[in-house]
Design an enzyme around this catalytic site. Structure first.
Site, PDB file in Angstrom:
ATOM      1  N   GLU A  30      33.847  40.008  37.318  1.00  0.00           N
ATOM      2  CA  GLU A  30      33.859  39.918  38.773  1.00  0.00           C
ATOM      3  C   GLU A  30      32.502  40.325  39.378  1.00  0.00           C
ATOM      4  O   GLU A  30      31.981  41.406  39.088  1.00  0.00           O
ATOM      5  CB  GLU A  30      34.990  40.797  39.339  1.00  0.00           C
ATOM      6  CG  GLU A  30      35.072  40.845  40.850  1.00  0.00           C
ATOM      7  CD  GLU A  30      35.255  39.479  41.496  1.00  0.00           C
ATOM      8  OE1 GLU A  30      36.092  38.688  41.020  1.00  0.00           O
ATOM      9  OE2 GLU A  30      34.553  39.195  42.483  1.00  0.00           O
TER      10      GLU A  30
ATOM     11  N   THR B  49      36.007  33.104  42.779  1.00  0.00           N
ATOM     12  CA  THR B  49      36.483  33.285  41.396  1.00  0.00           C
ATOM     13  C   THR B  49      37.184  32.033  40.887  1.00  0.00           C
ATOM     14  O   THR B  49      37.002  31.621  39.743  1.00  0.00           O
ATOM     15  CB  THR B  49      37.508  34.445  41.321  1.00  0.00           C
ATOM     16  OG1 THR B  49      37.022  35.541  42.061  1.00  0.00           O
ATOM     17  CG2 THR B  49      37.763  34.862  39.892  1.00  0.00           C
TER      18      THR B  49
ATOM     19  N   HIS C  34      34.673  44.287  42.655  1.00  0.00           N
ATOM     20  CA  HIS C  34      34.767  43.354  43.788  1.00  0.00           C
ATOM     21  C   HIS C  34      34.302  44.050  45.053  1.00  0.00           C
ATOM     22  O   HIS C  34      34.507  45.245  45.213  1.00  0.00           O
ATOM     23  CB  HIS C  34      36.223  42.894  43.948  1.00  0.00           C
ATOM     24  CG  HIS C  34      36.379  41.702  44.851  1.00  0.00           C
ATOM     25  ND1 HIS C  34      36.300  41.795  46.217  1.00  0.00           N
ATOM     26  CD2 HIS C  34      36.584  40.391  44.577  1.00  0.00           C
ATOM     27  CE1 HIS C  34      36.466  40.598  46.747  1.00  0.00           C
ATOM     28  NE2 HIS C  34      36.634  39.723  45.769  1.00  0.00           N
TER      29      HIS C  34
HETATM   30  C1  GP9 Z   1      41.545  37.820  43.253  1.00  0.00           C
HETATM   31  C2  GP9 Z   1      40.214  37.708  42.597  1.00  0.00           C
HETATM   32  C3  GP9 Z   1      39.077  37.977  43.543  1.00  0.00           C
HETATM   33  O1  GP9 Z   1      42.636  37.431  42.484  1.00  0.00           O
HETATM   34  O2  GP9 Z   1      40.096  36.548  41.896  1.00  0.00           O
HETATM   35  O3  GP9 Z   1      38.797  36.920  44.325  1.00  0.00           O
HETATM   36  P1  GP9 Z   1      37.333  36.515  44.873  1.00  0.00           P
HETATM   37  O4  GP9 Z   1      37.280  37.001  46.279  1.00  0.00           O
HETATM   38  O5  GP9 Z   1      36.291  37.147  44.024  1.00  0.00           O
HETATM   39  O6  GP9 Z   1      37.327  35.068  44.731  1.00  0.00           O
HETATM   40 MN    MN Z   2      35.362  36.884  42.149  1.00  0.00          MN
END
Ligand code: GP9
Ligand code: MN
Length: 649
Positions: free
Chosen positions: A253, A297, A412
């Site tokens: 992430e 993501t 995140h």
């Molecule tokens: C949430 C994760 C985060 O399930 O995939 O999302 P993002 O904001 O990084 O796309």
């Molecule tokens: Mn992400």
């Protein structure tokens, strides 16, 4: 206003509005688990049914006399029915009804009807009592309006739109890009309500269906010719060298490449990943770029699995989950692979529960499989260390060979870790987001080390290809001032910003020697690279990417907005720079062939996605995916873990 109140029949309308408003609110609170976590969200949840009640019931005012009351009752009933249908659906699926779901229900015959019946409860009569009250009122008490109330209609319409716009503005301030990014149905319902959500969903569907409807099988020929001409012959040194191995993808992430080898107070932020970046067992790609758009993501996942570009607007996962796909997990089925996704968040986020089915992913271990207690979670879901820990028994339970992906979460935005999660020093760059990033990136690094150690312990490490990629940038341009300090620059220019879209890519294939690879590459290139390592030739598939380990690898990397980067040029906002020096170039001296290639690349991929062209294309040896063969509902026998879901009701 006075005349408005005085008009006959209006009292009936207002009673209908208040009844529907309050009932809807009660319905939300009693049935939906929307994750309301602040006062703004609480207020919005209460307010949002008001604008819809005013707006829709307002159309009843266009009718005269008794018809007006009948129209209001009919609209009231239809809206109650929609609310109730969502409540029943939610009881089983923890999700809201979408147009594609209704279409799917049609093709699935009466199945949904049967299970819907079993989910109804006698107390549900509550959701229709107010409609009955209105019918009684209409018959017994209220005198109907003599004329149609066009003026009242206009006032009602204007006020409902006003309430809606205020609602939307407050929602957008709490959750920017709510409508354009369309990340989760839960979010849309939480902020805008079930009725507005249905309208939103219908508009999205009309848009995407019209493009699909206009396409036919002849459209695939142009795309096929283009993509096959661009196919890169695999490199003999690597082709099939990881044949039969398990595949483990890890989405890192928000991890950007600048963090590799970066130090805070003399300490490496990501010591474990740094080791991989320098050892000779792992491929580390230091000129690898994310190509994600608004789907973040999910766009990265889409590219990794399909080697097609995401959409220019919105998330492809959310908008095109009904498309026919020829994704890596489905391709590997012909080689007897079982596939599974692991993610400590609800399965509806980014519409993963629908898209994964289209991609042929066998199992989806979502939040229902993890211990989502307070200590284990932060913002979207599981922190990476408990996530990987709890994933191990699930992973070990899979038949081999397997294709798996792990979507990490704790690094995140806004990155702050909880007390006790890390003792790594924060940065000191005068911007808390940037400062915290180093701590959460360090935590992610430790979680990966823990995961690798566990894989080594249970013997999976030596039987697997591990692919790890930074999913997209973590630090946006809003933090350029602090980023300039991080990088020791005076300022972050457009050129620098493009360079900052580098994300780390690691490929560790057991038994294959690795090295640092400087070739330029992007997300769409990973699928052909991995398939070739596994001994699956991609020549019959329609893929945008180019095998990075092939001698013919193409080093022009399109960004989703049409900008691009190559070893020669960096194009940002219509300007060209020399990639090596950062010097801006005069447009007259540019060789435009890379520009045309980028346009063509995006155009061909968009044709496939918007026209749903893969439904007309049958690659040799590929078995078409049937999404209705997949079910990600957690049943008790799946795991001994406790689940917070009430899917057994
Ligand atoms: C949430 C994760 C985060 O399930 O995939 O999302 P993002 O904001 O990084 O796309
Ligand atoms: Mn992400």
């Amino acid at each position: 206003m006075k005349t408005f109140i005085k008009e006959r029949g209006l009292a009936f309308f207002l009673i209908a509005v208040v009844l529907l408003w309050i009932k809807t609110y009660v319905g939300y609170v009693l049935n939906f688990n929307l994750g309301i976590d602040n006062t703004i969200q609480k207020i919005l949840l209460f307010v949002n049914p008001l604008s819809s009640s005013l707006f829709f019931l307002g159309f009843g005012l266009l009718f005269k006399k008794k018809l007006q009351q009948t129209a209001i009752i009919v609209i009231h009933f239809l809206m109650s029915f929609l609310l109730y249908a969502n409540i029943v659906y939610y009881r089983f699926f923890n999700d809201f009804i979408t147009i594609p779901v209704i279409m799917q229900a049609k093709t699935n015959g009466g199945q949904l009807g049967d299970s819907a019946f079993s989910l109804m409860r006698p107390t549900d009569v509550f959701y229709f009592i107010d409609t009955i009250i209105l019918i009684i009122l209409a018959i017994k008490v209220n005198k109907p309006a003599e004329t149609s109330s066009k003026k009242s209609f206009r006032i009602v319409l204007a006020s409902s739109i006003l309430v809606f716009l205020i609602n939307l503005a407050v929602a957008e301030s709490d959750r920017p890009e709510l409508l354009t990014r369309s990340f989760d149905r839960n979010y849309l319902v939480k902020y805008l309500g079930t009725y507005n959500f249905t309208i939103y969903d219908a508009v999205q569907n009309i848009k995407s269906n019209s493009q699909r409807a206009l396409a036919d099988s002849s459209d695939v020929t142009e795309v096929e010719n283009y993509m096959k001409a661009n196919y890169d012959v695999p490199n003999n040194v690597y082709f099939g060298k990881a044949e039969g191995k398990n595949v483990i993808y890890v989405s890192l992430e928000s991890l950007q490449s600048f963090i590799i080898d970066y130090k805070i107070d003399g300490k490496e932020v990501t010591p474990f990943l740094n080791k991989l970046a320098h050892d000779n067992e792992t491929f580390y790609f230091d000129n690898f770029f994310h190509q994600t758009g608004q789907g973040k993501t999910s766009d990265a996942e889409f590219m990794m699995e399909n080697s097609l570009y995401p959409l220019a607007q919105g998330s492809v996962f959310v908008n095109k989950a009904q498309n026919t796909l020829q994704s890596v997990p489905a391709i590997l089925k012909s080689k007897d692979y079982t596939s599974a996704a692991f993610h400590g968040n609800t399965q509806t986020f980014w519409n993963r529960n629908e898209m994964y089915k289209a991609e042929g992913i066998d199992k989806f271990f979502d939040s229902a499989y993890y211990d989502m207690n307070e200590e284990n979670t932060k913002n979207y879901g599981m922190k990476d260390k408990p996530f990987f820990k709890e994933s191990m028994p699930l992973l070990e339970s899979l038949p081999q060979p397997f294709y798996t992906k792990f979507i990490t979460l704790s690094n995140h935005f806004p990155f702050g870790m909880d007390e006790g999660d890390t003792d790594f020093p924060a940065g000191d760059f005068g911007d808390s987001v940037v400062d915290n990033y180093f701590q959460s990136a360090h935590y992610l690094d430790q979680s990966i080390e823990q995961f690798f150690n566990d894989l080594k312990k249970d013997g999976l490490y030596d039987k697997s290809v591990i692919v790890m990629y930074g999913d997209h940038y973590g630090i946006s341009e809003n933090h350029n001032k602090a980023m300039a300090k991080v990088l020791g620059k005076d300022e972050i220019t457009d050129y620098d910003n493009a360079q900052l879209q580098r994300v780390p890519l690691f490929i560790h294939a057991a038994g294959v020697k690795g090295e640092k690879v400087h070739k330029y590459a992007g997300d769409v290139d990973v699928a052909p690279t991995i398939l070739h390592l596994l001994g699956v030739d991609t020549k019959d598939y329609l893929m945008s990417g180019s095998d990075i380990l092939s001698k013919e690898h193409r080093e022009v990397i399109p960004f989703r907005n049409g900008d691009f980067i190559s070893p020669k040029y960096t194009k940002v906002s219509g300007k060209y720079y020399d990639t090596k020096t950062g010097k801006e170039l005069d447009e007259s001296e540019i060789d435009k062939s890379e520009d045309s290639l980028v346009k063509k690349e995006l155009e061909m991929s968009d044709k496939i996605i918007n026209g749903d062209l893969l439904r007309f294309y049958e690659p040799k040896g590929f078995t078409k995916v049937n999404p209705s063969d997949y079910d990600y509902t957690k049943h008790d026998e799946d795991s001994s873990e406790t689940s917070t879901d009430d899917e057994d009701q």
